[in-house]
Motif scaffolding. Structure first.
Motif, PDB file in Angstrom:
ATOM      1  N   ILE A  68       4.933   4.743  -0.634  1.00  0.00           N
ATOM      2  CA  ILE A  68       4.186   4.009   0.388  1.00  0.00           C
ATOM      3  C   ILE A  68       3.858   4.917   1.561  1.00  0.00           C
ATOM      4  N   ALA A  69       4.796   5.782   1.946  1.00  0.00           N
ATOM      5  CA  ALA A  69       4.571   6.676   3.079  1.00  0.00           C
ATOM      6  C   ALA A  69       3.404   7.623   2.845  1.00  0.00           C
ATOM      7  N   THR A  70       3.167   7.965   1.602  1.00  0.00           N
ATOM      8  CA  THR A  70       2.099   8.928   1.285  1.00  0.00           C
ATOM      9  C   THR A  70       0.844   8.264   0.717  1.00  0.00           C
ATOM     10  N   ASP A  71       0.850   6.946   0.588  1.00  0.00           N
ATOM     11  CA  ASP A  71      -0.330   6.177   0.163  1.00  0.00           C
ATOM     12  C   ASP A  71      -0.807   5.417   1.396  1.00  0.00           C
ATOM     13  N   LEU A  72      -1.732   6.011   2.148  1.00  0.00           N
ATOM     14  CA  LEU A  72      -2.042   5.488   3.474  1.00  0.00           C
ATOM     15  C   LEU A  72      -2.553   4.046   3.478  1.00  0.00           C
ATOM     16  N   PRO A  73      -3.401   3.614   2.562  1.00  0.00           N
ATOM     17  CA  PRO A  73      -3.795   2.196   2.593  1.00  0.00           C
ATOM     18  C   PRO A  73      -2.596   1.252   2.484  1.00  0.00           C
ATOM     19  N   ARG A  74      -1.645   1.580   1.611  1.00  0.00           N
ATOM     20  CA  ARG A  74      -0.460   0.718   1.500  1.00  0.00           C
ATOM     21  C   ARG A  74       0.424   0.834   2.736  1.00  0.00           C
ATOM     22  N   LEU A  75       0.540   2.040   3.294  1.00  0.00           N
ATOM     23  CA  LEU A  75       1.330   2.211   4.508  1.00  0.00           C
ATOM     24  C   LEU A  75       0.751   1.370   5.646  1.00  0.00           C
ATOM     25  N   PHE A  76      -0.563   1.449   5.845  1.00  0.00           N
ATOM     26  CA  PHE A  76      -1.180   0.665   6.911  1.00  0.00           C
ATOM     27  C   PHE A  76      -1.007  -0.828   6.662  1.00  0.00           C
ATOM     28  N   ALA A  77      -1.053  -1.246   5.411  1.00  0.00           N
ATOM     29  CA  ALA A  77      -0.856  -2.662   5.094  1.00  0.00           C
ATOM     30  C   ALA A  77       0.549  -3.121   5.469  1.00  0.00           C
ATOM     31  N   VAL A  78       1.550  -2.283   5.207  1.00  0.00           N
ATOM     32  CA  VAL A  78       2.929  -2.625   5.584  1.00  0.00           C
ATOM     33  C   VAL A  78       3.024  -2.832   7.097  1.00  0.00           C
ATOM     34  N   PHE A  79       2.425  -1.936   7.861  1.00  0.00           N
ATOM     35  CA  PHE A  79       2.432  -2.087   9.318  1.00  0.00           C
ATOM     36  C   PHE A  79       1.723  -3.374   9.737  1.00  0.00           C
ATOM     37  N   ASP A  80       0.527  -3.613   9.179  1.00  0.00           N
ATOM     38  CA  ASP A  80      -0.275  -4.759   9.607  1.00  0.00           C
ATOM     39  C   ASP A  80       0.441  -6.080   9.345  1.00  0.00           C
ATOM     40  N   TRP A  81       0.934  -6.248   8.125  1.00  0.00           N
ATOM     41  CA  TRP A  81       1.532  -7.537   7.789  1.00  0.00           C
ATOM     42  C   TRP A  81       2.905  -7.719   8.409  1.00  0.00           C
ATOM     43  N   ALA A  82       3.653  -6.646   8.612  1.00  0.00           N
ATOM     44  CA  ALA A  82       4.918  -6.769   9.345  1.00  0.00           C
ATOM     45  C   ALA A  82       4.650  -7.204  10.784  1.00  0.00           C
ATOM     46  N   ALA A  83       3.617  -6.649  11.403  1.00  0.00           N
ATOM     47  CA  ALA A  83       3.296  -7.015  12.785  1.00  0.00           C
ATOM     48  C   ALA A  83       2.897  -8.485  12.887  1.00  0.00           C
ATOM     49  N   VAL A  84       2.199  -8.987  11.896  1.00  0.00           N
ATOM     50  CA  VAL A  84       1.740 -10.376  11.928  1.00  0.00           C
ATOM     51  C   VAL A  84       2.857 -11.350  11.587  1.00  0.00           C
ATOM     52  N   LEU A  85       3.677 -11.022  10.586  1.00  0.00           N
ATOM     53  CA  LEU A  85       4.629 -11.990  10.041  1.00  0.00           C
ATOM     54  C   LEU A  85       6.073 -11.740  10.408  1.00  0.00           C
ATOM     55  N   SER A  86       6.425 -10.521  10.807  1.00  0.00           N
ATOM     56  CA  SER A  86       7.836 -10.211  11.084  1.00  0.00           C
ATOM     57  C   SER A  86       7.913  -9.132  12.154  1.00  0.00           C
ATOM     58  N   THR A  87       7.685  -9.529  13.382  1.00  0.00           N
ATOM     59  CA  THR A  87       7.538  -8.557  14.472  1.00  0.00           C
ATOM     60  C   THR A  87       8.775  -7.689  14.673  1.00  0.00           C
ATOM     61  N   ASP A  88       9.957  -8.200  14.351  1.00  0.00           N
ATOM     62  CA  ASP A  88      11.170  -7.408  14.561  1.00  0.00           C
ATOM     63  C   ASP A  88      11.226  -6.173  13.669  1.00  0.00           C
ATOM     64  N   LEU A  89      10.415  -6.148  12.611  1.00  0.00           N
ATOM     65  CA  LEU A  89      10.438  -5.002  11.689  1.00  0.00           C
ATOM     66  C   LEU A  89       9.675  -3.791  12.206  1.00  0.00           C
ATOM     67  N   ILE A  90       8.717  -4.001  13.104  1.00  0.00           N
ATOM     68  CA  ILE A  90       7.820  -2.907  13.492  1.00  0.00           C
ATOM     69  C   ILE A  90       8.561  -1.670  13.994  1.00  0.00           C
ATOM     70  N   PRO A  91       9.557  -1.783  14.873  1.00  0.00           N
ATOM     71  CA  PRO A  91      10.251  -0.569  15.321  1.00  0.00           C
ATOM     72  C   PRO A  91      10.964   0.176  14.193  1.00  0.00           C
ATOM     73  N   LEU A  92      11.334  -0.539  13.137  1.00  0.00           N
ATOM     74  CA  LEU A  92      12.081   0.091  12.044  1.00  0.00           C
ATOM     75  C   LEU A  92      11.170   0.765  11.035  1.00  0.00           C
ATOM     76  N   ILE A  93      10.051   0.111  10.688  1.00  0.00           N
ATOM     77  CA  ILE A  93       9.222   0.678   9.618  1.00  0.00           C
ATOM     78  C   ILE A  93       8.520   1.956  10.067  1.00  0.00           C
ATOM     79  N   SER A  94       8.239   2.069  11.362  1.00  0.00           N
ATOM     80  CA  SER A  94       7.561   3.267  11.839  1.00  0.00           C
ATOM     81  C   SER A  94       8.391   4.510  11.571  1.00  0.00           C
TER      82      SER A  94
END
Length: 589
Positions: A68-94
């Motif tokens: 996921i880290a090296t597949d940028l479309p999937r990486l960006f999707a993880v950030f986008d949906w975590a921000a929308v649905l599970s805000t507490d995850l954002i500091p960790l996934i980065s």
């Protein structure tokens, strides 16, 4: 002006989405797992622990962290949906995904990275990067943490209190794979600049490694993070833990030799290359929150009646201060979605150390993020009391916006730096000839955007030529103006390329006219508008907002949100029943 025929046949949802619909839908399912719902009884400490448990589940459900880290479309999707649905995850996934797994996947050989990536892949360790210090903040070229050679490896030390690493999320005692940035003083005593080293700052038992002191910081209300201050006293790391990106070698005496002069020049950019990906990911996820906020607020506004008199009960969306603000924000958000997607696409095939790549992301981050914060704030306020509750999502997005915007310091610094680079790069390009333009004409509109960009370039040259600190400070306001103008011009061109969609054409018109309206004084003083033209713009903007309102259902549907997954009571046709149902749901308490 480029033809927009190239994009014919693409649906509106495809224009706005970057990446796989199937992966997006899978992420929505994973991130809405009720086992990880935040409840009103959880303390901040419990929410942190819940976020780490959810990160582990996310890793298990979505597969290899490194993939996921090296597949940028999937990486960006993880950030986008975590921000929308599970805000507490954002500091960790980065930290876990792009900054650590991404760096290990791209800056060292597979054998050296393997044991660390294995633990990140199965979630048994959490990835965190340590860059910022008390003294240098996010200007990490000036950091003071020191790495020296010790025979067969490195020793990392904190020479002064101001060199302590400030606020990485390592407070909770779980196993950590960390990347530590430090100045390498080689065996010949030469300061070789900033380098990256991999270290397990906490072992499998969660305890700090020998030579590591971790002090958890106090409560902060905006984002759930286990921020800490970290100092080192002879932390030993293996020779293989150095992330050289094959730009240099170190002999048995610890003397560093650069591959060539170009490698030496690229070394710092190489070390921070994943920051470029991270900056765009954090911009993308705030724009996702802006889309979600608009979706929720506008759906609510289309249902909520406002009793003004006994006989007059308009819908909330009909109130001018609601309608005009949110639809203008909608145009700006959709415009930045298309702009951001174009930057993402370029990034996938780019050299992350090249000037053009770095500057394009430095422009995008403030341009997207600051508008997202304004949009989320407007949605929160227009929703009034309903906007105060986490159940309706929008209030929780504000903390993520603030955290992402200031996570590596003031994002205006990025904008002003990018603006300075642009001013030098575009110097000598003359703006279009002065003269009153017609903002209703698409060709004149492009000329108006271009005239503002190149005129600011021209006006910036004197401050750029001013030596010393005075010049560096006085150029900042113009550099910020230039950065915004350049990004807006690029955005307008991209919108025009997609204007075969009537919805995007409507967005384009509101975006352009609101931009001209906001900058009307500038255009007047530069002879590009007259007073009659300013009044014309205001009238045309009202008409453009009317047109955009007609396309509102299609645009909101194209965002790809699911009312049931969002779970916001204001999305229900029966608001009292929705709140009552939520109150009875044991998973929420």
């Amino acid at each position: 002006m480029d033809s927009h025929g190239h994009y014919e046949g693409t649906t509106l949802a495809e224009v706005l989405r970057h990446g796989s619909l199937e992966f997006d839908q899978h992420l929505q399912k994973v991130l809405s797992n009720p086992k990880y719902f935040v409840t009103d009884r959880q303390s901040q400490a419990q929410r942190r622990e819940n976020a780490y448990a959810q990160l582990h589940n996310l890793v298990q459900e979505t597969g290899s962290t490194r993939d996921i880290a090296t597949d940028l479309p999937r990486l960006f999707a993880v950030f986008d949906w975590a921000a929308v649905l599970s805000t507490d995850l954002i500091p960790l996934i980065s930290g876990h995904y792009n900054l650590v797994a991404g760096s290990l996947s791209t800056l060292t050989d597979a054998e050296s990275a393997a044991p660390y990536l294995h633990d990140l892949d199965d979630g048994s360790s959490v990835g965190v990067i340590l860059l910022t210090e008390y003294g240098c903040g996010s200007n990490i070229a000036f950091m003071q943490t020191r790495a020296t050679w010790d025979g067969d490896g490195f020793v990392i030390d904190t020479p002064t209190p101001r060199a302590r690493k400030f606020m990485p999320s390592v407070g909770i005692p779980v196993s950590r794979v960390c990347i530590v940035s430090a100045r390498f003083i080689d065996g010949a005593g030469v300061d070789q600049g900033v380098h990256l080293f991999t270290a397990r700052l906490r072992g499998a038992d969660g305890q700090p490694a020998p030579g590591v002191t971790i002090t958890q910081l106090d409560h902060q209300p905006l984002v759930i993070m286990d921020n800490a201050v970290i100092s080192f006293d002879k932390l030993r790391v293996d020779r293989e833990a150095w992330l050289s990106n094959d730009l240099a070698s170190i002999d048995d005496q610890g003397v560093l030799t650069w591959r060539d002069e170009d490698a030496r020049k690229r070394s710092f950019a190489s070390a921070i290359s994943q920051l470029t990906v991270g900056r765009l990911a954090l911009a993308s996820c705030l724009n996702a929150e802006a889309r979600a906020s608009l979706y929720i607020a506008l759906r609510y506004a289309a249902k909520r009646t406002v009793p003004l008199t006994e006989s007059d009960t308009p819908l909330m969306i009909e109130l001018p201060h609601v309608r005009d603000t949110l639809l203008t924000d909608l145009a700006g958000t959709v415009a930045r979605t298309i702009y951001g997607n174009a930057i993402k696409t370029r990034l996938a095939d780019s050299d992350l150390t090249s000037r053009d790549t770095v500057v394009s992301v430095m422009l995008a981050k403030p341009y997207i993020q600051l508008h997202a914060l304004d949009t989320v704030t407007h949605c929160r306020l227009r929703m009034a009391a309903q906007g105060m509750f986490s159940a309706n999502r929008v209030a929780d997005y504000l903390g993520v916006c603030h955290g992402a915007i200031t996570g590596e310091g003031d994002c205006h610094v990025l904008g002003s730096t990018a603006g300075r680079v642009l001013a030098k790069h575009l110097a000598g390009k003359l703006p279009p000839e002065a003269g009153v333009h017609d903002p209703a004409d698409q060709g004149d509109r492009l000329s108006l955007f271009n005239a503002r960009t190149l005129t600011i370039v021209e006006e910036t040259q004197q401050d750029l030529a001013t030596p010393g600190l005075d010049g560096r400070l006085t150029v900042i306001p113009q550099a910020l103006e230039l950065a915004d103008a350049y990004a807006a011009e690029e955005t307008y061109q991209l919108l025009h390329q997609h204007a075969d969609h009537p919805e995007i054409a409507a967005v384009r018109d509101v975006f352009a006219l609101s931009y001209f309206d906001q900058n009307a004084v500038w255009y007047l003083t530069h002879g590009l508008f007259d007073l009659a033209g300013v009044e014309t713009i205001k009238r045309q903007l009202r008409q453009a907002i009317d047109t955009l309102a007609e396309h509102l259902p299609a645009l909101l549907d194209a965002f790809g949100f699911d009312d049931e997954i969002l779970g916001a009571p204001v999305l229900s046709d029966d608001l009292p029943a929705a709140w009552e149902s939520r109150g009875r749901d044991p998973r929420r308490h």
